[in-house]
Design an enzyme around this catalytic site. Structure first.
Site, PDB file in Angstrom:
ATOM      1  N   ASN A 147       0.871  -1.178   0.000  1.00  0.00           N
ATOM      2  CA  ASN A 147       0.000   0.000   0.000  1.00  0.00           C
ATOM      3  C   ASN A 147       0.911   1.233   0.000  1.00  0.00           C
ATOM      4  OD1 ASN A 147      -1.855   1.998   0.438  1.00  0.00           O
ATOM      5  ND2 ASN A 147      -2.698   1.137   2.321  1.00  0.00           N
TER       6      ASN A 147
ATOM      7  N   ARG B 284      -2.767  -2.011  -3.346  1.00  0.00           N
ATOM      8  CA  ARG B 284      -3.927  -1.140  -3.203  1.00  0.00           C
ATOM      9  C   ARG B 284      -3.732   0.011  -4.183  1.00  0.00           C
ATOM     10  NH1 ARG B 284      -5.807   2.203   2.156  1.00  0.00           N
ATOM     11  NH2 ARG B 284      -7.804   2.795   1.330  1.00  0.00           N
TER      12      ARG B 284
ATOM     13  N   HIS C 136     -12.588   3.737   0.206  1.00  0.00           N
ATOM     14  CA  HIS C 136     -12.576   2.670   1.225  1.00  0.00           C
ATOM     15  C   HIS C 136     -13.227   1.410   0.666  1.00  0.00           C
ATOM     16  CE1 HIS C 136     -12.872   6.050   4.462  1.00  0.00           C
ATOM     17  NE2 HIS C 136     -11.610   5.677   4.353  1.00  0.00           N
TER      18      HIS C 136
ATOM     19  N   GLY D 191     -10.801   9.079   8.218  1.00  0.00           N
ATOM     20  CA  GLY D 191     -11.635   9.193   7.027  1.00  0.00           C
ATOM     21  C   GLY D 191     -12.829   8.293   7.288  1.00  0.00           C
TER      22      GLY D 191
ATOM     23  N   ARG E 216     -12.207  16.400   7.459  1.00  0.00           N
ATOM     24  CA  ARG E 216     -13.009  16.739   6.269  1.00  0.00           C
ATOM     25  C   ARG E 216     -14.432  17.095   6.657  1.00  0.00           C
ATOM     26  NH1 ARG E 216     -11.175  11.442   3.885  1.00  0.00           N
ATOM     27  NH2 ARG E 216      -9.125  11.842   2.977  1.00  0.00           N
TER      28      ARG E 216
ATOM     29  N   ASP F 121      -8.513  13.958  16.238  1.00  0.00           N
ATOM     30  CA  ASP F 121      -8.578  12.616  16.815  1.00  0.00           C
ATOM     31  C   ASP F 121      -9.835  12.502  17.675  1.00  0.00           C
ATOM     32  OD1 ASP F 121      -8.124  10.369  18.678  1.00  0.00           O
ATOM     33  OD2 ASP F 121      -6.155  10.301  17.706  1.00  0.00           O
TER      34      ASP F 121
ATOM     35  N   ARG G 138     -10.686  10.532  19.954  1.00  0.00           N
ATOM     36  CA  ARG G 138     -10.494  10.334  21.402  1.00  0.00           C
ATOM     37  C   ARG G 138     -10.360  11.680  22.109  1.00  0.00           C
ATOM     38  NH1 ARG G 138      -6.179   5.786  20.220  1.00  0.00           N
ATOM     39  NH2 ARG G 138      -5.863   7.324  18.609  1.00  0.00           N
TER      40      ARG G 138
ATOM     41  N   GLU H 269      -8.062  -4.646   5.273  1.00  0.00           N
ATOM     42  CA  GLU H 269      -7.923  -4.360   3.844  1.00  0.00           C
ATOM     43  C   GLU H 269      -6.799  -5.187   3.226  1.00  0.00           C
ATOM     44  OE1 GLU H 269      -8.835   0.090   3.111  1.00  0.00           O
ATOM     45  OE2 GLU H 269      -8.532  -0.149   5.246  1.00  0.00           O
TER      46      GLU H 269
HETATM   47  P1  ADP Z   1      -7.591   6.223   9.200  1.00  0.00           P
HETATM   48  O1  ADP Z   1      -7.169   4.859   8.675  1.00  0.00           O
HETATM   49  O2  ADP Z   1      -8.649   6.891   8.393  1.00  0.00           O
HETATM   50  O3  ADP Z   1      -6.458   7.126   9.574  1.00  0.00           O
HETATM   51  P2  ADP Z   1      -8.429   4.731  11.560  1.00  0.00           P
HETATM   52  O4  ADP Z   1      -9.413   3.743  11.047  1.00  0.00           O
HETATM   53  O5  ADP Z   1      -7.077   4.243  11.959  1.00  0.00           O
HETATM   54  O6  ADP Z   1      -8.321   5.964  10.577  1.00  0.00           O
HETATM   55  O7  ADP Z   1      -9.095   5.458  12.807  1.00  0.00           O
HETATM   56  C1  ADP Z   1      -8.438   6.459  13.522  1.00  0.00           C
HETATM   57  C2  ADP Z   1      -9.424   7.125  14.466  1.00  0.00           C
HETATM   58  O8  ADP Z   1      -9.944   6.154  15.380  1.00  0.00           O
HETATM   59  C3  ADP Z   1      -8.770   8.223  15.307  1.00  0.00           C
HETATM   60  O9  ADP Z   1      -9.488   9.454  15.187  1.00  0.00           O
HETATM   61  C4  ADP Z   1      -8.889   7.673  16.712  1.00  0.00           C
HETATM   62  O10 ADP Z   1      -9.123   8.681  17.629  1.00  0.00           O
HETATM   63  C5  ADP Z   1     -10.115   6.794  16.614  1.00  0.00           C
HETATM   64  N1  ADP Z   1     -10.181   5.895  17.778  1.00  0.00           N
HETATM   65  C6  ADP Z   1      -9.326   4.923  18.129  1.00  0.00           C
HETATM   66  N2  ADP Z   1      -9.695   4.404  19.313  1.00  0.00           N
HETATM   67  C7  ADP Z   1     -10.801   5.065  19.717  1.00  0.00           C
HETATM   68  C8  ADP Z   1     -11.669   5.001  20.874  1.00  0.00           C
HETATM   69  N3  ADP Z   1     -11.467   4.132  21.843  1.00  0.00           N
HETATM   70  N4  ADP Z   1     -12.697   5.853  20.932  1.00  0.00           N
HETATM   71  C9  ADP Z   1     -12.917   6.746  19.935  1.00  0.00           C
HETATM   72  N5  ADP Z   1     -12.148   6.849  18.851  1.00  0.00           N
HETATM   73  C10 ADP Z   1     -11.111   6.029  18.734  1.00  0.00           C
END
Ligand code: ADP
Length: 398
Positions: free
Chosen positions: A7, A91, A180, A212, A241, A284, A286, A385
């Site tokens: 990827n 990918r 996706h 995303g 976004r 983020d 979290r 994926e």
């Molecule tokens: P991408 O591949 O689009 O970068 P991910 O699928 O890895 O994204 O997801 C990342 C997001 O998941 C981050 O915004 C992170 O804060 C969120 N995340 C991870 N753990 C938690 C949780 N326990 N509660 C809420 N959000 C979470």
């Protein structure tokens, strides 16, 4: 059979070597800062310590060579020769309107990837570099392209055409593509298997909620609609976004702030979403949840708006399919945010959705999280994926 999954991003390259016999990961890793000072490869063989190599990587060809060396390293390697690799799955973001199914790469496929540089300006050039680097490093081996837009390409015209002059579709292939795709394909397929649903008729909504985020609706694994559009900007509220927005907002901001369209699009892509709505707290989820818990009003509104938008899409897609058998949550937020899943499902009482709080108290594991008497099965299905790409690759070369 061992399949290498690649990827490529513009300055990064993620890889996994998968043993298809048990679908287990033999090793995985990441090349960072390709073409930038400070390049680094982190190689993680299964059940062994990480191995880090800090060497200059001026281009993707060097990066692939370093991956090959790491895979065959006498202390940290997992294979003795590249002969053990049967094929490589890539990918690839965009094939425009030309391809939807995965395909073994030939000159024509490479030409299409190149012709779609303007549709995927960040990803397609990197994806092509990855393919060409593998061709050089492992001549004669099959490279397979798995399209991120492939799943969405199966949508009917009424779902993919924008209500703009048709000539723009004819001239420039402007339509909804959806992204996706590999994740939506994998998760909808797993939801059908895991939920014991009819593989021909099951109506499934997949909520891929990460930084995303996108939603898809599919019947019998075939996409009916999906929330991302010509680019990944459309649809849900995401980390940075905006998702759906009145296009006139762009003109309004341009006029008020003296910016051009490109600058405003950059704001909608990189400075909006929960980051923008929360007044800049974080992209983020979290951090947004923590700020909400501490009483920050804008963080609370951003989180509520994110959840509300997901629930609205689920409602719309239920109407599009005249019903829904299963709703599956996946990706970072979908797999980990217990409270978020519950909050989304609370909007869906009218569909007879009932969450089992105990079952829902889980992270990153395949599980049915709805109550036994829920009219719709709600599931957590971790996305994979890389495995989806490896499976597509295996199917094509056999
Ligand atoms: P991408 O591949 O689009 O970068 P991910 O699928 O890895 O994204 O997801 C990342 C997001 O998941 C981050 O915004 C992170 O804060 C969120 N995340 C991870 N753990 C938690 C949780 N326990 N509660 C809420 N959000 C979470």
């Amino acid at each position: 059979m061992k399949i290498l999954v690649i990827n490529c991003g513009s300055s990064s390259l993620k890889y996994q070597l998968i043993d298809m016999a048990g679908e287990s990961v033999i090793a995985k890793g990441l090349c960072e800062r390709i073409g930038i000072e400070g390049s680094k490869l982190t190689h993680e063989p299964a059940d062994q310590d990480k191995y880090v190599v800090e060497n200059p990587m001026p281009d993707h060809t060097t990066a692939i060579q370093m991956v090959m060396d790491a895979l065959q390293d006498k202390d940290h390697g997992v294979i003795t020769s590249t002969d053990e690799i049967t094929a490589i799955g890539h990918r690839v973001l965009h094939a425009g309107t030309v391809y939807s199914d995965s395909i073994i790469v030939n000159e024509d496929v490479k030409r299409v990837i190149k012709e779609c540089f303007d549709l995927g300006p960040l990803h397609n050039p990197a994806n092509l570099m990855g393919i060409e680097a593998c061709e050089k490093a492992m001549p004669g081996k099959a490279n397979v392209a798995v399209w991120d837009t492939g799943f969405g390409m199966k949508m009917p015209e009424k779902a993919y055409l924008y209500a703009i002059p048709y000539e723009y579709y004819e001239k420039y292939s402007i339509r909804r593509y959806g992204f996706h795709g590999t994740s939506h394909m994998f998760v909808s397929g797993e939801a059908i298997k895991f939920g014991g649903l009819d593989p021909e008729k099951a109506k499934v909504i997949v909520c891929h909620l990460g930084n995303g985020a996108s939603v898809s609706a599919s019947i019998g694994g075939k996409c009916v609609d999906t929330s991302m559009g010509l680019t990944p900007l459309e649809g849900l509220i995401m980390g940075t976004r905006s998702g759906d927005i009145d296009p006139a907002v762009v003109q309004f901001i341009c006029n008020k702030e003296g910016k051009d369209v490109n600058e405003v699009l950059n704001i909608l892509n990189k400075k909006s979403g929960v980051l923008g709505m929360s007044g800049g707290i974080s992209s983020d989820f979290r951090d947004i949840e923590n700020a909400k818990k501490e009483g920050n009003h804008l963080a609370a509104v951003a989180m509520d708006a994110f959840i509300y938008r997901v629930a609205k899409y689920i409602g719309a897609y239920t109407a599009a399919m005249n019903g829904v058998d299963a709703i599956a949550f996946t990706a970072g937020v979908g797999e980990n945010d217990v409270a978020g899943r519950k909050a989304i499902c609370e909007y869906l009482g009218y569909l007879g959705v009932k969450i089992d709080d105990e079952a829902n108290n889980v992270r990153g594991k395949e599980r049915v999280i709805s109550a036994a008497d829920s009219k719709v099965k709600v599931m957590l299905i971790p996305t994979n994926e890389e495995l989806a790409i490896a499976r597509e690759t295996k199917a094509l070369i056999q």
